[in-house]
Write a protein that holds these residues in place. Structure first.
Motif, PDB file in Angstrom:
ATOM      1  N   PRO A   1      19.570  41.696  34.318  1.00 43.44           N
ATOM      2  CA  PRO A   1      20.889  41.128  34.630  1.00 43.44           C
ATOM      3  C   PRO A   1      21.915  42.179  35.030  1.00 43.44           C
ATOM      4  O   PRO A   1      22.914  41.865  35.677  1.00 43.44           O
ATOM      5  N   MET A   2      21.689  43.433  34.651  1.00 45.71           N
ATOM      6  CA  MET A   2      22.624  44.513  34.969  1.00 45.71           C
ATOM      7  C   MET A   2      21.825  45.803  35.107  1.00 45.71           C
ATOM      8  O   MET A   2      20.890  46.049  34.339  1.00 45.71           O
ATOM      9  N   GLY A   3      22.180  46.620  36.075  1.00 40.40           N
ATOM     10  CA  GLY A   3      21.495  47.892  36.256  1.00 40.40           C
ATOM     11  C   GLY A   3      21.796  48.861  35.131  1.00 40.40           C
ATOM     12  O   GLY A   3      22.811  48.734  34.437  1.00 40.40           O
ATOM     13  N   PRO A   4      20.965  49.889  34.921  1.00 43.70           N
ATOM     14  CA  PRO A   4      21.126  50.786  33.782  1.00 43.70           C
ATOM     15  C   PRO A   4      22.408  51.614  33.806  1.00 43.70           C
ATOM     16  O   PRO A   4      22.994  51.875  32.753  1.00 43.70           O
ATOM     17  N   LEU A   5      22.866  52.024  34.990  1.00 38.76           N
ATOM     18  CA  LEU A   5      24.080  52.833  35.043  1.00 38.76           C
ATOM     19  C   LEU A   5      25.326  51.980  34.792  1.00 38.76           C
ATOM     20  O   LEU A   5      26.253  52.408  34.088  1.00 38.76           O
ATOM     21  N   LYS A   6      25.341  50.766  35.341  1.00 37.71           N
ATOM     22  CA  LYS A   6      26.450  49.861  35.035  1.00 37.71           C
ATOM     23  C   LYS A   6      26.436  49.470  33.561  1.00 37.71           C
ATOM     24  O   LYS A   6      27.486  49.337  32.926  1.00 37.71           O
TER      25      LYS A   6
ATOM     26  N   GLN B   1      35.725  60.401  30.976  1.00 37.03           N
ATOM     27  CA  GLN B   1      35.382  59.257  31.830  1.00 37.03           C
ATOM     28  C   GLN B   1      34.217  58.522  31.168  1.00 37.03           C
ATOM     29  O   GLN B   1      33.044  58.811  31.423  1.00 37.03           O
ATOM     30  N   LEU B   2      34.560  57.572  30.301  1.00 36.42           N
ATOM     31  CA  LEU B   2      33.591  56.978  29.384  1.00 36.42           C
ATOM     32  C   LEU B   2      33.043  55.634  29.849  1.00 36.42           C
ATOM     33  O   LEU B   2      32.320  54.975  29.111  1.00 36.42           O
ATOM     34  N   GLY B   3      33.409  55.225  31.065  1.00 36.40           N
ATOM     35  CA  GLY B   3      32.920  53.948  31.566  1.00 36.40           C
ATOM     36  C   GLY B   3      34.020  52.930  31.715  1.00 36.40           C
ATOM     37  O   GLY B   3      35.187  53.276  31.958  1.00 36.40           O
ATOM     38  N   ALA B   4      33.679  51.667  31.540  1.00 39.59           N
ATOM     39  CA  ALA B   4      34.622  50.572  31.776  1.00 39.59           C
ATOM     40  C   ALA B   4      35.873  50.680  30.916  1.00 39.59           C
ATOM     41  O   ALA B   4      36.973  50.341  31.357  1.00 39.59           O
ATOM     42  N   LYS B   5      35.733  51.165  29.676  1.00 41.47           N
ATOM     43  CA  LYS B   5      36.892  51.174  28.766  1.00 41.47           C
ATOM     44  C   LYS B   5      37.953  52.204  29.158  1.00 41.47           C
ATOM     45  O   LYS B   5      39.113  52.090  28.743  1.00 41.47           O
TER      46      LYS B   5
ATOM     47  N   GLY C   1      33.488  55.933  35.052  1.00 41.39           N
ATOM     48  CA  GLY C   1      32.273  56.444  34.456  1.00 41.39           C
ATOM     49  C   GLY C   1      31.337  56.769  35.597  1.00 41.39           C
ATOM     50  O   GLY C   1      31.695  57.516  36.506  1.00 41.39           O
ATOM     51  N   PHE C   2      30.156  56.172  35.598  1.00 42.10           N
ATOM     52  CA  PHE C   2      29.306  56.274  36.782  1.00 42.10           C
ATOM     53  C   PHE C   2      29.936  55.520  37.950  1.00 42.10           C
ATOM     54  O   PHE C   2      29.705  55.844  39.114  1.00 42.10           O
ATOM     55  N   TYR C   3      30.757  54.519  37.625  1.00 44.73           N
ATOM     56  CA  TYR C   3      31.445  53.717  38.632  1.00 44.73           C
ATOM     57  C   TYR C   3      32.956  53.753  38.377  1.00 44.73           C
ATOM     58  O   TYR C   3      33.410  54.097  37.276  1.00 44.73           O
ATOM     59  N   ASP C   4      33.702  53.385  39.409  1.00 39.91           N
ATOM     60  CA  ASP C   4      35.150  53.259  39.289  1.00 39.91           C
ATOM     61  C   ASP C   4      35.458  51.826  38.902  1.00 39.91           C
ATOM     62  O   ASP C   4      35.196  50.889  39.664  1.00 39.91           O
ATOM     63  N   HIS C   5      36.019  51.609  37.717  1.00 39.18           N
ATOM     64  CA  HIS C   5      36.306  50.260  37.207  1.00 39.18           C
ATOM     65  C   HIS C   5      37.797  49.927  37.292  1.00 39.18           C
ATOM     66  O   HIS C   5      38.217  48.893  36.786  1.00 39.18           O
ATOM     67  N   ARG C   6      38.567  50.787  37.919  1.00 39.78           N
ATOM     68  CA  ARG C   6      40.012  50.550  37.953  1.00 39.78           C
ATOM     69  C   ARG C   6      40.353  49.394  38.885  1.00 39.78           C
ATOM     70  O   ARG C   6      39.681  49.195  39.900  1.00 39.78           O
TER      71      ARG C   6
END
Length: 285
Positions: free
Chosen positions: A227-232, A272-276, A280-285
């Motif tokens: 349902p979700m990739g490992p990096l996400k 840069q700890l991720g969504a919170k 992180g690996f991605y930009d969640h802003r």
């Protein structure tokens, strides 16, 4: 065994709030303890917002949401936990902090109260050293987001009594309506023993330039049905949490698959700890 009606939760962070909310929706009385009044206030507001969101989606009657919130008792004084039948520790994944909290907790509750830890990676038996009566201590590893995740790992420490294991299993299955997975105290238990090396392998693949982040995640979602990739997923869990779990597991069993790759360690060092945190690996802003 007498059904558990009043649950204490120590720690009002993401996991503590989630455990408290799940217990409330199971019709239980919940004492939520945190030494910070501001953290308790924020936790209550978040739980209230979550309940109201469920009402807005038609998943929960407004009257029930009000009753659930009324069964929540935030408490800055650990002594308020004295009337609980089960207390679950959910403070940060730092061994010394957990040992200190558990020792203080045992002094605050009656001798027949079950004490559990929500640790995801620290050995339950190691934490039991803080207690004078480790036979009533057990691991209850919940998963985030707690209200939606149906599994709880019930981890038996070396000294956990059969009665403690049975009571914890009954609480998870009958009170919370979740699936208890009763296991022995092993590095990473079951879920993290499989999950953490998988997440690290994806980060290692990215670090080596083998593939881009999107390609790695698409490979697992579109090619394997995840349902979700490992990096996400690592971003969603929290990269600091992933690193801490990997380090704790490696300390127990020095498996090369548990070595944190450089890119992941540097992201954590940079905050840069991720969504919170938004990145992180991605930009969640």
């Amino acid at each position: 065994m007498k059904p558990i009606a009043t649950v204490g939760v120590v720690g009002s962070g993401t996991m503590g709030r989630g455990i408290a909310e799940s217990a409330l929706q199971a019709g239980l009385q919940v004492i939520l303890h945190d030494s910070s009044p501001d953290a308790l206030s924020a936790a209550r507001k978040q739980i209230e917002a979550n309940l109201h969101r469920s009402v807005g989606k038609g998943q929960l009657p407004a009257q029930e949401a009000s009753e659930y919130l009324g069964a929540l008792d935030p408490a800055a004084d650990m002594g308020a936990l004295a009337g609980c039948q089960l207390v679950i520790e959910a403070v940060p994944e730092v061994l010394e902090v957990k040992l200190s909290v558990l020792a203080a907790l045992e002094e605050s509750v009656a001798g027949d109260v079950l004490i559990a830890t929500n640790t995801s990676s620290i050995p339950i038996t190691r934490l039991a050293r803080a207690l004078g009566h480790p036979d009533r201590f057990i691991g209850l590893h919940f998963f985030n987001p707690v209200p939606r995740m149906p599994l709880v790992e019930v981890i038996r420490a070396v000294h956990s009594s059969d009665a403690t294991v049975a009571a914890a299993r009954q609480f998870v299955a009958e009170a919370l309506g979740k699936t208890p997975l009763v296991i022995e105290d092993r590095p990473g238990f079951v879920v993290n023993a499989l999950l953490i090396p998988f997440l690290l392998a994806a980060a290692r693949m990215l670090d080596s330039g083998y593939a881009e982040a999107e390609a790695i995640d698409d490979g697992m979602t579109l090619g394997c049905g995840h349902p979700m990739g490992p990096l996400k997923l690592a971003d969603f869990i929290g990269l600091d949490v992933v690193c801490a779990a990997a380090d704790a597991m490696y300390a127990q069993s020095p498996d090369p698959a548990l070595v944190v790759p450089n890119n992941l360690r540097r992201l954590v060092d940079a905050g840069q700890l991720g969504a919170k945190t938004g990145r992180g690996f991605y930009d969640h802003r």
